[in-house]
Design a protein around this motif. Structure first.
Motif, PDB file in Angstrom:
ATOM      1  N   GLY A 158       0.818  -1.207   0.000  1.00 45.83           N
ATOM      2  CA  GLY A 158       0.000   0.000   0.000  1.00 45.83           C
ATOM      3  C   GLY A 158       0.855   1.261   0.000  1.00 45.83           C
ATOM      4  O   GLY A 158       0.589   2.208  -0.736  1.00 45.83           O
ATOM      5  N   GLN A 159       1.903   1.268   0.814  1.00 44.42           N
ATOM      6  CA  GLN A 159       2.791   2.434   0.877  1.00 44.42           C
ATOM      7  C   GLN A 159       3.541   2.614  -0.440  1.00 44.42           C
ATOM      8  O   GLN A 159       3.712   3.722  -0.929  1.00 44.42           O
ATOM      9  N   ARG A 160       3.965   1.493  -1.009  1.00 51.48           N
ATOM     10  CA  ARG A 160       4.707   1.565  -2.271  1.00 51.48           C
ATOM     11  C   ARG A 160       3.831   2.134  -3.380  1.00 51.48           C
ATOM     12  O   ARG A 160       4.291   2.950  -4.181  1.00 51.48           O
ATOM     13  N   VAL A 161       2.570   1.718  -3.414  1.00 53.89           N
ATOM     14  CA  VAL A 161       1.673   2.254  -4.435  1.00 53.89           C
ATOM     15  C   VAL A 161       1.480   3.754  -4.245  1.00 53.89           C
ATOM     16  O   VAL A 161       1.476   4.521  -5.208  1.00 53.89           O
ATOM     17  N   LYS A 162       1.391   4.195  -2.984  1.00 53.07           N
ATOM     18  CA  LYS A 162       1.317   5.636  -2.718  1.00 53.07           C
ATOM     19  C   LYS A 162       2.551   6.345  -3.283  1.00 53.07           C
ATOM     20  O   LYS A 162       2.447   7.407  -3.881  1.00 53.07           O
ATOM     21  N   GLY A 163       3.706   5.728  -3.074  1.00 53.44           N
ATOM     22  CA  GLY A 163       4.947   6.288  -3.605  1.00 53.44           C
ATOM     23  C   GLY A 163       4.920   6.360  -5.119  1.00 53.44           C
ATOM     24  O   GLY A 163       5.291   7.364  -5.723  1.00 53.44           O
ATOM     25  N   ASP A 164       4.439   5.290  -5.755  1.00 50.90           N
ATOM     26  CA  ASP A 164       4.388   5.251  -7.210  1.00 50.90           C
ATOM     27  C   ASP A 164       3.398   6.279  -7.775  1.00 50.90           C
ATOM     28  O   ASP A 164       3.658   6.888  -8.807  1.00 50.90           O
ATOM     29  N   LEU A 165       2.271   6.441  -7.076  1.00 52.85           N
ATOM     30  CA  LEU A 165       1.281   7.430  -7.532  1.00 52.85           C
ATOM     31  C   LEU A 165       1.874   8.831  -7.467  1.00 52.85           C
ATOM     32  O   LEU A 165       1.743   9.623  -8.402  1.00 52.85           O
ATOM     33  N   THR A 166       2.554   9.124  -6.349  1.00 47.29           N
ATOM     34  CA  THR A 166       3.173  10.444  -6.217  1.00 47.29           C
ATOM     35  C   THR A 166       4.241  10.627  -7.281  1.00 47.29           C
ATOM     36  O   THR A 166       4.315  11.681  -7.917  1.00 47.29           O
ATOM     37  N   ALA A 167       5.041   9.579  -7.516  1.00 51.19           N
ATOM     38  CA  ALA A 167       6.093   9.653  -8.532  1.00 51.19           C
ATOM     39  C   ALA A 167       5.496   9.985  -9.895  1.00 51.19           C
ATOM     40  O   ALA A 167       6.056  10.772 -10.654  1.00 51.19           O
ATOM     41  N   ALA A 168       4.350   9.406 -10.193  1.00 48.33           N
ATOM     42  CA  ALA A 168       3.730   9.629 -11.503  1.00 48.33           C
ATOM     43  C   ALA A 168       3.122  11.015 -11.618  1.00 48.33           C
ATOM     44  O   ALA A 168       2.892  11.503 -12.716  1.00 48.33           O
ATOM     45  N   MET A 169       2.856  11.667 -10.479  1.00 50.59           N
ATOM     46  CA  MET A 169       2.213  12.987 -10.507  1.00 50.59           C
ATOM     47  C   MET A 169       3.199  14.143 -10.388  1.00 50.59           C
ATOM     48  O   MET A 169       2.823  15.300 -10.546  1.00 50.59           O
ATOM     49  N   LEU A 170       4.482  13.839 -10.103  1.00 47.06           N
ATOM     50  CA  LEU A 170       5.446  14.910  -9.813  1.00 47.06           C
ATOM     51  C   LEU A 170       5.550  15.937 -10.925  1.00 47.06           C
ATOM     52  O   LEU A 170       5.686  17.122 -10.681  1.00 47.06           O
ATOM     53  N   HIS A 171       5.486  15.482 -12.177  1.00 48.12           N
ATOM     54  CA  HIS A 171       5.641  16.416 -13.293  1.00 48.12           C
ATOM     55  C   HIS A 171       4.289  16.955 -13.772  1.00 48.12           C
ATOM     56  O   HIS A 171       4.200  17.464 -14.883  1.00 48.12           O
ATOM     57  N   SER A 172       3.271  16.834 -12.914  1.00 55.21           N
ATOM     58  CA  SER A 172       1.938  17.358 -13.216  1.00 55.21           C
ATOM     59  C   SER A 172       1.435  16.948 -14.597  1.00 55.21           C
ATOM     60  O   SER A 172       1.157  17.796 -15.439  1.00 55.21           O
ATOM     61  N   PRO A 173       1.301  15.642 -14.850  1.00 54.44           N
ATOM     62  CA  PRO A 173       0.849  15.207 -16.166  1.00 54.44           C
ATOM     63  C   PRO A 173      -0.619  15.552 -16.389  1.00 54.44           C
ATOM     64  O   PRO A 173      -1.379  15.690 -15.433  1.00 54.44           O
ATOM     65  N   LYS A 174      -0.980  15.703 -17.675  1.00 59.11           N
ATOM     66  CA  LYS A 174      -2.381  15.990 -17.987  1.00 59.11           C
ATOM     67  C   LYS A 174      -3.204  14.710 -17.955  1.00 59.11           C
ATOM     68  O   LYS A 174      -4.399  14.748 -17.719  1.00 59.11           O
ATOM     69  N   VAL A 175      -2.531  13.592 -18.262  1.00 55.52           N
ATOM     70  CA  VAL A 175      -3.227  12.305 -18.280  1.00 55.52           C
ATOM     71  C   VAL A 175      -2.495  11.330 -17.371  1.00 55.52           C
ATOM     72  O   VAL A 175      -1.267  11.265 -17.382  1.00 55.52           O
ATOM     73  N   LEU A 176      -3.260  10.601 -16.570  1.00 50.04           N
ATOM     74  CA  LEU A 176      -2.653   9.584 -15.718  1.00 50.04           C
ATOM     75  C   LEU A 176      -3.186   8.216 -16.121  1.00 50.04           C
ATOM     76  O   LEU A 176      -4.403   8.009 -16.180  1.00 50.04           O
ATOM     77  N   PHE A 177      -2.268   7.308 -16.445  1.00 51.70           N
ATOM     78  CA  PHE A 177      -2.659   5.940 -16.787  1.00 51.70           C
ATOM     79  C   PHE A 177      -2.398   5.041 -15.582  1.00 51.70           C
ATOM     80  O   PHE A 177      -1.285   5.025 -15.053  1.00 51.70           O
ATOM     81  N   LEU A 178      -3.428   4.310 -15.165  1.00 50.84           N
ATOM     82  CA  LEU A 178      -3.255   3.410 -14.027  1.00 50.84           C
ATOM     83  C   LEU A 178      -3.633   2.006 -14.487  1.00 50.84           C
ATOM     84  O   LEU A 178      -4.783   1.746 -14.823  1.00 50.84           O
TER      85      LEU A 178
END
Lengths: 327, 274
Positions: free
Chosen positions: A158-178
């Motif tokens: 659960g913590q790792r997924v939180k880390g990965d989600l934050t990592a994917a959002m750092l550059h403020s993407p317009k689209v997020l693929f999960l």
């Protein structure tokens, strides 16, 4: 925001015969079989949409997501993100997307979480101010601050997924693929993830493309659903409209005082036991009230309940449906 | 021009960050470095001891005396070490292809090949440098090699070229995985071939073999030709003192071809199923 145009992906698989003989034969004569993983998909996703992308294993949904994120090169067709072809302009276009694959991590296993973020900050050239702002937003949604100093290998899933989600959002993407982000998560982490998706969609207007096998995710998050199977588009539309169209029936559950059960010309009995009977009827043909009054005219009724067709019914039906387009 | 400058600054920043992370990883696992510090130098010192034994028995190898052989051996180990630092990942490319490990590089705004090599920059390769430099310095003393400006420039140029040739060949071998769809570890194989062809004078091999090592698989340029020139030893393909520059040119061309083949292979990349 995303345009998928006439997208095809074919794999070439070498055919080998059985046993040693087959292997030797394959050395001389290479028989190849073409597998069509994605069969001419066409769709459009607008800014700020949350789209659930579902299909059984091997349906071509992962292949589609991988073409949309620039990982796989389409056999033909194109994927445009904000008007630009991701295959031709990969390095520029990927700045607009964030990607999280549930079973993989982009974090450095050996080091503290913050080190991985620092690398991403350099890779995406995020200035310190923007980085801190994003981190503050992620902290308010996911509580990421307390994880920054923890080595990734010591984290729970659960913590790792939180880390990965934050990592994917750092550059403020317009689209997020999960891609199957909730796989293996406990209830609490699943809840946090859904909250995250809703909030970044509301706060930042991020478009979200989500694949999942968890019906709860879809019901909770997605207004729009795309169902694919065998590489073909089975359904694309509003979740409730799809339910309406594929499963335009309801089930009336009636409890009687004894086991002598009345029938009704417009309702089908799908099960009957212990004085409890389930009637399936078309919403378009009659209302539940009419059915109840017809039945109670014949026998006294003790109790009633109504069941709507759920998303799992829809998916069951859609997965077994024959291809409607193409073949 | 401005765009190029900003791009270089971008890659430089990421590289520094990668090196920092590599060093932090070593700090996390300090026992590893001890193992490498011991095993790598021993491997090369033993290799050199073998040469010493051979030379003592026969006086020289193909006209190369002991000091010259040490020079050749040393400079070959140095370029090997440099290629281990920057390009060792090439040996494992097949595993990345089969396991879908290029996915994460493809979703980032940097060259895939750059990320492949530099995300896992191998700081341990430095331990190979130690025996290389020791044997090389020994060879320099034995041969009375003088460190003039042109010689020092020559050594640097040939080391860059030699490292690029090695790296390019690792990439070319690794890229075959895009077509074979199998994860072969070319490490052992590559190392064997490079050891046998760069640590000894290739003039001792049959002529056909020499032609292949000069024009087809340009391993001769990794150490033999440039070292011959630096030491003033006659050889079959004299370019009139330009050997070190030919090495650099061959390195750049090998790398460009390797990059192209990798790029073509990447189109066939299939990731990995879930």
């Amino acid at each position: 925001m995303i345009q998928v145009k006439n997208l095809y992906k074919e794999y070439c698989v070498a055919q080998k015969g059985k046993g040693l003989g087959g292997t030797v034969k394959a050395l001389f004569k290479n028989e190849k079989k073409i597998i069509k993983a994605v069969n001419g998909l066409d769709f459009h996703v607008g800014p700020g949409e949350i789209v659930g992308f579902i299909g059984p294993n091997g349906s071509g949904k992962s292949t589609t997501i991988k073409m949309m994120t620039g990982i796989l090169t389409p056999t033909s067709g194109e994927v445009l993100i904000d008007g630009r072809d991701i295959t031709k302009h990969r390095k520029e276009v990927v700045c607009d997307i964030g990607v999280v694959f549930g079973q993989r991590t982009q974090l450095n296993w050996d080091l503290r979480l913050e080190e991985s973020f620092e690398l991403l900050r350099h890779i995406y050239r995020i200035d310190k101010k923007e980085y801190n702002e994003t981190l503050a937003v992620m902290d308010s949604i996911l509580g990421i601050q307390e994880l920054l100093n923890k080595p990734v290998r010591q984290m729970s899933l659960g913590q790792r997924v939180k880390g990965d989600l934050t990592a994917a959002m750092l550059h403020s993407p317009k689209v997020l693929f999960l891609d199957e982000p909730t796989i293996g998560l406990d209830v609490g982490s699943k809840f946090a993830l859904r909250k995250f998706i809703k909030e970044i969609n509301a706060i930042r207007g991020t478009t979200v493309i989500l694949t999942t096998h968890d019906l709860g995710d879809i019901q909770e998050l997605c207004e729009r659903l795309i169902i694919i199977n065998n590489g073909d588009m089975m359904e694309d539309g509003n979740l409730s409209e799809i339910v309406e169209r594929i499963a335009p029936y309801r089930t009336l559950v009636v409890e009687y005082y004894d086991s002598a059960v009345p029938e009704h010309p417009k309702a089908e009995i799908i099960s009957a036991s212990d004085n409890i009977v389930r009637y399936k009827f078309m919403k378009s043909e009659m209302t539940a009230a009419a059915l109840i009054s017809d039945l109670s005219a014949e026998k006294p009724i003790k109790d009633v309940g109504i069941e709507e067709a759920g998303i799992d019914d829809i998916i069951k039906i859609a997965y077994t449906m024959k291809t409607t387009v193409g073949n | 021009m401005k765009k190029l400058g900003s791009s270089i600054a971008h890659y430089f920043g990421v590289t520094m960050c990668n090196i920092k992370m590599a060093l932090l990883t070593i700090v996390e696992y300090p026992s590893n470095i001890l193992g490498w510090l011991i095993s790598n130098p021993i491997q090369f010192i033993l290799g050199f001891a073998t040469i010493k034994f051979v030379v003592q028995q026969f006086g020289e190898i193909n006209g190369w005396n002991y000091g010259q052989l040490a020079f050749l051996y040393g400079i070959s180990v140095i370029s090997h070490a440099l290629s281990m630092i920057f390009f060792v990942q090439g040996w494992f490319m097949g595993f990345y292809v089969i396991e879908g490990d290029f996915d994460r590089f493809l979703t980032r705004p940097l060259s895939v090949l750059y990320q492949f090599f530099f995300t896992n920059i191998n700081v341990f390769g430095l331990t190979d440098l130690i025996p290389g430099i020791l044997v090389f310095v020994y060879g320099c003393i034995q041969t009375g090699f003088s460190f003039t400006v042109s010689n020092v420039v020559g050594i640097i140029v040939m080391l860059i070229g030699a490292t690029l040739i090695r790296g390019g060949i690792y990439i070319l071998l690794g890229s075959t995985s895009f077509w074979t769809k199998s994860a072969n570890d070319f490490g052992q194989f590559t190392q064997e071939i490079f050891d046998k062809t760069t640590m000894y004078p290739i003039s001792m091999y049959p002529e056909a073999m020499q032609l292949i090592l000069t024009f087809v698989i340009p391993i001769g340029w990794v150490s033999f030709y440039p070292a011959s020139d630096l030491l003033g030893i006659e050889h079959a393909f004299s370019t009139g003192g330009m050997e070190v520059w030919v090495t650099l040119a061959v390195g750049i061309v090998t790398m460009l071809i390797a990059g192209l083949i990798f790029k073509i292979g990447m189109r066939r990349y299939e990731s990995a199923g879930n």
